[in-house]
Design a protein around this motif. Structure first.
Motif, PDB file in Angstrom:
ATOM      1  N   ASN B 189     -85.122   0.788  -5.028  1.00 37.34           N
ATOM      2  CA  ASN B 189     -85.925   0.866  -3.801  1.00 37.34           C
ATOM      3  C   ASN B 189     -87.099   1.805  -3.995  1.00 37.34           C
ATOM      4  N   PRO B 190     -88.294   1.337  -3.698  1.00 37.52           N
ATOM      5  CA  PRO B 190     -89.469   2.219  -3.813  1.00 37.52           C
ATOM      6  C   PRO B 190     -89.553   3.128  -2.592  1.00 37.52           C
ATOM      7  N   PRO B 191     -90.410   4.129  -2.618  1.00 30.93           N
ATOM      8  CA  PRO B 191     -90.652   4.919  -1.406  1.00 30.93           C
ATOM      9  C   PRO B 191     -91.213   4.005  -0.313  1.00 30.93           C
ATOM     10  N   CYS B 192     -91.147   4.483   0.925  1.00 29.86           N
ATOM     11  CA  CYS B 192     -91.603   3.654   2.047  1.00 29.86           C
ATOM     12  C   CYS B 192     -93.066   3.239   1.895  1.00 29.86           C
ATOM     13  N   GLY B 193     -93.849   4.036   1.203  1.00 30.41           N
ATOM     14  CA  GLY B 193     -95.267   3.706   1.046  1.00 30.41           C
ATOM     15  C   GLY B 193     -95.552   2.731  -0.080  1.00 30.41           C
ATOM     16  N   LEU B 196     -94.882   3.890  -6.612  1.00 25.10           N
ATOM     17  CA  LEU B 196     -95.817   4.965  -6.920  1.00 25.10           C
ATOM     18  C   LEU B 196     -96.819   4.578  -8.000  1.00 25.10           C
ATOM     19  N   SER B 385     -88.781   0.137   5.342  1.00 27.49           N
ATOM     20  CA  SER B 385     -88.861  -0.249   3.934  1.00 27.49           C
ATOM     21  C   SER B 385     -90.246  -0.819   3.670  1.00 27.49           C
ATOM     22  N   CYS B 386     -90.720  -0.612   2.456  1.00 26.11           N
ATOM     23  CA  CYS B 386     -91.993  -1.201   2.064  1.00 26.11           C
ATOM     24  C   CYS B 386     -91.855  -2.727   2.119  1.00 26.11           C
TER      25      CYS B 386
END
Lengths: 513, 513
Positions: B189-193, B196, B385-386
């Motif tokens: 899972n990537p960061p919400c934004g 990176l 979630s993104c």
């Protein structure tokens, strides 16, 4: 004793046939509410079938609300007075073999088997944080992902899917084919609801595996269920009152809150959402997960499902959002008929996602709108572009069409089933066992662990975290009237690695004193 | 006559050096408002450089608002009294060679050159419908895509990108690499934004090509700009008043309307959004496209940009959403400095998308939040979630990192430039020419065609549609006080095929009588 013939089982498995026979007798009132069924062992002997077959049939009937079990007393027929004998769904249920997912039905009868080590197990995820399931989680830097690399930690709160479960080789093959063969489609704007081919594949899949009959145009694709909730608020109205389950998956309540719509928290009883409380709340739209409630693991029985449909039918503008997020991972028996499939009044909006079955990082979800809402959607919201990339929509369509998705689901079910059994058998064989009760372990990717301890839930979680184990207490998921001490903990084992199991149990033991 | 030395041009091209010299003289008030500049020809002769070099420098200065041209009179210095001489951006502008995109600067000096046929042209898109740019479009069936197959039609309203412009072979190669080498990242899972790596690539790209300096964590990825608008409403507030351009891209106003937030329509003058009207509207948030307004094609000059920043700075809670949707496709000169890059008060939210540069069906967009808003985003909205799939985020990151994106942009610019020139030269050589004026053709993928006709705009569009040409009138994009007759039509040539050009012109000729 109750007796059935297996000569007319046709293509059904023995378990399926037995399940249907008992269900029909309950629906026909040949078996009455409160009536005790034969014990599994004696029933099996009498019918000349194996105990496991009876177990599976009983488990399915329990999860659908036709039977209930009383520990050490046996199995009894539920009161299904809400349910007319000619219930539409009884004709509709599509029974398919899920034999690989069905191993045992007795909820507490886990033996301490030695499980072969999972040969595929490698150094997997480094303790990802499950933003999704952790109440109040904030990522102030914005750069630490839910798969960030903080201190090594065993995480029983993560919804992170496991790398070994993504079908990389077949996916890569399909992507290659699509990029070669479907270039024109790939760059052509799809309808606002998504690529038609994918929606048709999903409709077929739902018909075959979930007993849901819908036209492809009722299916609306979106980049995650969260996005679909936002679309639904726009479709149903910012002036409506929304109701969510309490305790519940907190993100849903947060999304309503962030959209500044009225949101009520409805308490649960042992069958799920309390209808009187729902009625009293003045809600227009109920958002729930009847197949497998998070975090309690509750499965809403058929009788309550009808009650809730009755609530929706009593007033215009009432709707039910049925969030079926992990129905594919039921461990015992067939999935229960979706509320969508027994809804004759166009009241149910069904939502499901591929983020659980494929990977949490593949953002493909969908909702099924009743026909009149689909019409409204195309009239009012068709100016929105579909949020899912064509590339993934076409790949997924092919993945479903060529049977890969079905195979993948079966593999995933076995994998999680094995992991769950291993975890439970290790708990049973540990010093934690005398102080632990395991609940609601037959569906989805989490179960409830009730622990005897003199500490508060918060103290247990904090102690565990200090020792390197992240676990959430059920009490943390209440939206109001939070009980301070319940001693029930949510064990989400989807990201747990086999080699972490003993350590996790050891930390839990140390954290409850 | 004005004279500059080229001995200190350093690594700058001649055009870049000349551009900087003139700009510095304007900023230093050595050149005063209203002062006439030398004609291109005499200036070139005097400096010993080619006319095209002067043309390019002038075009860049015009598009940035430092110069204006008066047909048949020449080039004059703009009134930049709003702009302090030490303006921060003048140090920041990153000048890069865009020579392949710069062919001619004089806005009306198109000669009837014979252009070589585009060898790559094949039977492309079958008249896709551009849902995005067509006011009031509804798709009641929900199944006809924006790339649907209705009657053969030439479509000058479509935002559909062309199949030949998607870099299939390099994309397929990168996808293959990613699926082999980055499996762990793909399912984490990537960061919400967003991922990176991608956000860092975009930050570098923006620095190199757009003069925008931001930290990766200020960049928030989303599945399309529409989704980002919805996030912004949640971030800035449902209680705020939003302002959009009138005429404008109607989808934006619709999204605000569907979110039930107050939305004001601000009229434009020849420099863009009218500041007094904006002030009067009581708006908190202005949503605009200063680089290239749709549909008028207006480029907001630097002086107006500062005025708008001044408006935002005058009250707390005021923000500007700078929608930079097609800044990559400016045909002459360097892109104008983004408002984001000259904003010192954290008032500008910059939005851009890869749906224009890559394919409309790849749903990857992003916004840049000022630092205090980024903090608020992580505090309040990081539970989301993104919405963009990891698979495409990692592929795109690599595509940018290895230089493919830059090459692709250059190829796209040449392609659209050639197509625009071809279309314009064919119009010039046709019987339509005496009755046609072409405006605002130097940016983006559309221009304005003003036609002499006794018919109303609606009649022209209807006649054209009956003959098989879909074209929209500028007057159709007004949100209020719609002028009935303006005789200005929006020519979106991105989906136009070369072999359709003569037919399109013929139909237009027939439709104005």
């Amino acid at each position: 004793m109750l007796t059935y013939s297996f000569s007319d089982a046709g293509s059904d498995s023995l378990y399926q046939h037995l399940y249907k026979c008992i269900k029909n007798d309950i629906l026909a009132r040949n078996l009455r509410a409160g009536e005790k069924l034969p014990s599994k062992r004696s029933f099996a002997k009498n019918l000349g079938i194996s105990v496991i077959t009876v177990e599976n049939a009983y488990a399915q009937l329990i999860s659908e609300g036709y039977l209930y079990s009383v520990p050490k007393k046996g199995f009894f027929v539920s009161d299904i007075s809400m349910l007319p004998p000619e219930a539409a769904f009884s004709q509709n249920v599509s029974i398919r073999s899920l034999s690989d997912a069905i191993k045992r039905a007795d909820m507490t009868d886990y033996t301490e088997k030695a499980y072969p080590a999972d040969a595929g197990e490698t150094a997997g995820l480094a303790s990802p944080f499950g933003a999704a399931h952790l109440p109040g989680k904030i990522d102030p830097a914005g750069l630490v992902g839910t798969g960030g690399n903080l201190a090594p930690l065993i995480d029983l709160t993560s919804n992170q899917t496991d790398i070994r479960n993504f079908p990389f080789s077949i996916w890569a093959k399909l992507v290659r084919e699509i990029l070669n063969e479907n270039q024109q489609e790939l760059v052509t704007n799809p309808p606002c609801g998504g690529v038609l081919k994918l929606r048709a594949s999903i409709a077929r899949h739902l018909k075959d595996f979930r007993g849901i009959s819908v036209a492809p145009e009722q299916i609306i694709m979106g980049a995650g269920t969260e996005y679909l909730y936002s679309l639904l608020i726009q479709l149903l109205g910012f002036d409506k009152t929304y109701a969510v389950e309490d305790p519940g998956y907190q993100k849903i309540a947060r999304i309503y809150e962030k959209h500044k719509v009225a949101c009520r928290h409805i308490p649960l009883d042992e069958s799920g959402v309390c209808v009187p409380a729902l009625e009293e709340s003045g809600a227009d739209v109920l958002h729930l997960s009847p197949s497998h409630h998070f975090p309690t693991g509750l499965v809403t029985p058929i009788s309550r499902r009808y009650e809730l449909l009755g609530w929706a039918a009593r007033a215009e503008g009432r709707y039910i959002i049925e969030d079926d997020y992990d129905s594919e991972f039921r461990m015992s028996g067939n999935p229960i008929p979706a509320m969508q499939s027994i809804d004759l009044s166009e009241k149910v909006i069904y939502i499901n996602t591929f983020t659980k079955t494929l990977a949490s990082t593949v953002r493909i979800s969908y909702m099924i709108l009743p026909r009149h809402l689909a019409d409204r959607f195309y009239r009012e919201l068709s100016f929105y572009s579909c949020t899912v990339s064509n590339f993934e929509q076409y790949t997924l369509a092919r993945f479903i069409e060529n049977g890969s998705f079905e195979k993948h689901l079966n593999r995933m079910r076995s994998y999680y089933h094995r992991k769950r059994d291993l975890l439970i058998s290790r708990i049973r064989g540990s010093e934690l066992n005398p102080r632990a009760v395991i609940r609601e372990e037959n569906a989805g990717l989490h179960f409830i662990l009730e622990l005897q301890t003199g500490l508060s839930d918060k103290e247990v979680c904090e102690q565990a975290l200090q020792k390197g184990l992240k676990i959430a207490a059920l009490s943390g998921f209440y939206l109001r009237d939070t009980p301070e001490i319940e001693h029930r903990f949510v064990v989400n084992y989807s990201a747990l690695r086999e080699e972490q199991i003993d350590e996790a149990i050891r930390i839990l033991c140390e954290s409850i004193d």
